[in-house]
Write a protein that holds these residues in place. Structure first.
Motif, PDB file in Angstrom:
ATOM      1  N   LEU A  75      47.406  30.921  31.133  1.00 59.88           N
ATOM      2  CA  LEU A  75      46.207  30.615  31.839  1.00 59.88           C
ATOM      3  C   LEU A  75      46.319  29.308  32.589  1.00 59.88           C
ATOM      4  O   LEU A  75      46.010  29.549  33.877  1.00 59.88           O
ATOM      5  CB  LEU A  75      45.075  30.236  30.839  1.00 59.88           C
ATOM      6  N   CYS A  76      47.099  28.453  32.201  1.00 59.55           N
ATOM      7  CA  CYS A  76      47.369  27.331  33.215  1.00 59.55           C
ATOM      8  C   CYS A  76      48.254  27.744  34.557  1.00 59.55           C
ATOM      9  O   CYS A  76      47.752  27.211  35.725  1.00 59.55           O
ATOM     10  CB  CYS A  76      48.195  26.115  32.670  1.00 59.55           C
ATOM     11  N   SER A  77      48.959  28.411  34.308  1.00 63.50           N
ATOM     12  CA  SER A  77      49.777  28.883  35.531  1.00 63.50           C
ATOM     13  C   SER A  77      49.021  29.983  36.312  1.00 63.50           C
ATOM     14  O   SER A  77      48.972  29.710  37.396  1.00 63.50           O
ATOM     15  CB  SER A  77      51.040  29.748  34.937  1.00 63.50           C
ATOM     16  N   TRP A  78      48.202  30.676  35.980  1.00 63.50           N
ATOM     17  CA  TRP A  78      47.300  31.571  36.569  1.00 63.50           C
ATOM     18  C   TRP A  78      46.418  30.856  37.261  1.00 63.50           C
ATOM     19  O   TRP A  78      46.086  30.975  38.640  1.00 63.50           O
ATOM     20  CB  TRP A  78      46.707  32.457  35.572  1.00 63.50           C
ATOM     21  N   PHE A  79      45.741  30.092  36.687  1.00 67.98           N
ATOM     22  CA  PHE A  79      44.838  28.986  37.760  1.00 67.98           C
ATOM     23  C   PHE A  79      45.556  28.264  39.034  1.00 67.98           C
ATOM     24  O   PHE A  79      44.667  28.093  39.816  1.00 67.98           O
ATOM     25  CB  PHE A  79      44.105  28.022  36.791  1.00 67.98           C
ATOM     26  N   GLN A  80      46.799  27.913  38.737  1.00 72.74           N
ATOM     27  CA  GLN A  80      47.428  27.075  39.592  1.00 72.74           C
ATOM     28  C   GLN A  80      48.098  28.039  40.705  1.00 72.74           C
ATOM     29  O   GLN A  80      48.150  27.480  41.771  1.00 72.74           O
ATOM     30  CB  GLN A  80      48.472  26.337  38.978  1.00 72.74           C
TER      31      GLN A  80
END
Length: 318
Positions: free
Chosen positions: A235-240
């Protein structure tokens, strides 16, 4: 699309959270930060969140359509909050949770208008609503035309024909948005988000100070395209990194009606962060028959059928 759950209460995070003693990224006046751990919330697991519908969490203010004086009516969110003395006692209790604490609802809370109603699923004791774990009593007040506090709410409603300006995906092409005049009766018992020029800093770039533009978006109506798994790192990677990740957060609508969410701030990420995904989507106007005044309905009606290449291009000249 199936009818999705309405937002009547605070939605829990999809991950278990912890409180850190540091300046909040979300609220300037808050000296602590609620952050997500990497552990998925048991509530989400029990509701089978991996099979849930992931939808965009919108950055606006919550509204509700229900009856008022026998007719479908737009209501604004108004949480009943503790007065200063009671708030101080409650915060002290939160720091020492083993100490006893009891609310006196009649004396500890600020007054609200007589038309105020508590939100669904608010618990009651001796006929009085009970505060939630945050010390608030979620509720609603009807939007009255002459109440300046809710003037932007009132701008999206035509009181004569009982219709509201609603933004959502086009029926034939979900990559394109449309703004349409929808009968309030067709929105009965739904919750929606009011977004626009004068709401939360206008992260979607709608309108201008000279000609403010606002609209409602039904909760759960904007699906996340190709959502990531419920995994902290992914999720962190997706948001960024993903263009679709330029959203405030995700709300998962589980099949049993459970709602869980994640906000960028839960993951230590900034919001807003550049152009938003919603603001970059094309939008078509489907509002006709309003030509009698210079209100928002008339401005949209004059452009009925027009397609804006981006939502943030929806600006009208005076």
């Amino acid at each position: 699309m199936r009818r999705l759950g309405s937002v009547q209460q605070k939605i829990p995070c999809v991950f278990l959270t912890e409180v850190k003693e540091e300046q909040s990224r979300k609220r300037d006046c808050q000296q602590f930060q609620v952050v997500a751990t990497e552990n998925v919330n048991p509530v989400a697991l029990e509701a089978d969140v991996d099979c849930a519908l992931a939808t965009e969490k919108l950055d606006g203010t919550c509204c509700y359509v229900t009856l008022y004086k026998g007719r479908a009516h737009l209501w604004a969110r108004l949480d009943r909050k503790a007065n200063k003395q009671a708030e101080k006692r409650f915060r002290k209790h939160q720091r020492s949770p083993h100490s006893g604490f009891t609310w006196n609802v009649e004396e500890d809370f600020k007054t609200v208008p007589e038309t105020w109603i508590p939100a669904h699923r608010v618990k009651h004791h001796n006929g009085l609503p009970v505060p939630d774990e945050h010390g608030h009593i979620p509720g609603w007040v009807p939007v009255e035309k002459d109440n300046k506090q809710y003037c932007w709410h009132a701008s999206v409603v035509d009181r004569d024909v009982r219709a509201a300006l609603v933004l959502g995906p086009c029926a034939g092409d979900e990559d394109v948005l449309e703004v349409a005049a929808v009968q309030l009766a067709d929105l009965l018992e739904q919750t929606l988000e009011l977004i626009g020029t004068n709401v939360n800093g206008n992260p979607y770039g709608l309108g201008s100070k000279q000609q403010p533009v606002h609209c409602l978006v039904s909760h759960g109506s904007v699906p996340i395209r190709n959502p990531p798994p419920v995994d902290f790192q992914q999720l962190c990677s997706w948001f960024q990194e993903s263009p679709e990740g330029r959203v405030e957060g995700i709300v998962w609508h589980c099949n049993d009606g459970t709602l869980v969410k994640v906000h960028r701030h839960h993951l230590g990420l900034r919001w807003p962060a550049g152009e938003t995904s919603l603001a970059e989507r094309a939008v078509v106007v489907r509002v006709g028959g309003y030509n009698s005044s210079k209100d928002l309905f008339s401005f949209f009606s004059a452009r009925n059928g027009h397609r804006f290449s981006r939502l943030r291009d929806v600006k009208f000249a005076l």
